[in-house]
Design a protein around this motif. Sequence first.
Motif, PDB file in Angstrom:
ATOM      1  N   UNK A  29      85.849  40.268  49.549  1.00  0.00           N
ATOM      2  CA  UNK A  29      84.404  40.158  49.582  1.00  0.00           C
ATOM      3  C   UNK A  29      83.769  41.391  48.965  1.00  0.00           C
ATOM      4  N   UNK A  30      82.570  41.222  48.410  1.00  0.00           N
ATOM      5  CA  UNK A  30      81.808  42.398  48.016  1.00  0.00           C
ATOM      6  C   UNK A  30      80.590  42.499  48.922  1.00  0.00           C
ATOM      7  N   UNK A  31      80.247  43.755  49.271  1.00  0.00           N
ATOM      8  CA  UNK A  31      79.097  44.037  50.111  1.00  0.00           C
ATOM      9  C   UNK A  31      78.279  45.146  49.457  1.00  0.00           C
ATOM     10  N   UNK A  36      76.288  51.645  45.770  1.00  0.00           N
ATOM     11  CA  UNK A  36      77.463  50.975  45.207  1.00  0.00           C
ATOM     12  C   UNK A  36      77.552  49.540  45.695  1.00  0.00           C
ATOM     13  N   UNK A  37      78.469  48.828  45.087  1.00  0.00           N
ATOM     14  CA  UNK A  37      78.983  47.592  45.665  1.00  0.00           C
ATOM     15  C   UNK A  37      80.396  47.931  46.107  1.00  0.00           C
ATOM     16  N   UNK A  38      80.744  47.550  47.313  1.00  0.00           N
ATOM     17  CA  UNK A  38      82.093  47.811  47.809  1.00  0.00           C
ATOM     18  C   UNK A  38      82.838  46.488  47.881  1.00  0.00           C
ATOM     19  N   UNK A  39      83.944  46.413  47.159  1.00  0.00           N
ATOM     20  CA  UNK A  39      84.852  45.272  47.253  1.00  0.00           C
ATOM     21  C   UNK A  39      85.802  45.581  48.398  1.00  0.00           C
ATOM     22  N   UNK A  55      89.503  49.066  50.110  1.00  0.00           N
ATOM     23  CA  UNK A  55      88.155  48.953  49.560  1.00  0.00           C
ATOM     24  C   UNK A  55      88.059  49.745  48.271  1.00  0.00           C
ATOM     25  N   UNK A  56      87.165  49.276  47.399  1.00  0.00           N
ATOM     26  CA  UNK A  56      86.921  49.938  46.123  1.00  0.00           C
ATOM     27  C   UNK A  56      85.432  49.887  45.842  1.00  0.00           C
ATOM     28  N   UNK A  86      87.826  55.015  45.711  1.00  0.00           N
ATOM     29  CA  UNK A  86      88.629  54.289  46.688  1.00  0.00           C
ATOM     30  C   UNK A  86      88.416  54.955  48.040  1.00  0.00           C
ATOM     31  N   UNK A  87      87.582  54.377  48.911  1.00  0.00           N
ATOM     32  CA  UNK A  87      87.292  55.027  50.188  1.00  0.00           C
ATOM     33  C   UNK A  87      88.364  54.822  51.255  1.00  0.00           C
TER      34      UNK A  87
END
Length: 184
Positions: A29-31, A36-39, A55-56, A86-87
Amino acid sequence: MPMQHHTTPIYDDHWEGTELAADDTYRYLWIWQGSNIRLIAVPKNEDSDWAYDHAWCFPRDPELVARAVADWNPDTQDEPNGWHKRPTQPARRAPRREEEPEYNRPRCVHGCYLADGCRTVNCPEAREHRAAQEGTAHGETPDSPVHSTPPVGSGLTPCCHRTPFELPRTDRMSNDPALVTCRP
């Protein structure tokens, strides 16, 4: 099962995000996440309401994220392309990564292949990689000059009259005049 891409993305109320694809293990999912957008890779298990494993962060461009997921094969490729942070740690490892060794080379937390260097100034992982390759302490070369640190109130180095941002990334700086080797 290989990743199944949704023809029409599915909105997820819990995560307040858009599910682009899924495989046997994860939903992707992307949020919206700040600037940013986080995948995110949400596991298909009892933890799926509380956490994600990988997450990316991408620029705020939903189409870019959708293309990155569409082009990505999580069975053979560790991570999608196009992200800048990359968190989560550790980095994801594809189950059949040996099938695409060129794609799965080591990356820094900013998404750059370590062998190619990092676009982020002073990336610690890129610096460590460069140091290991060159056999130096911090990635500098043995002949990297040491510049004098700009004095308070000035943005220029006293030795060569450049800003620190104009110096090569492998150069060093010091407040100790005895260590300064820059001679313009």
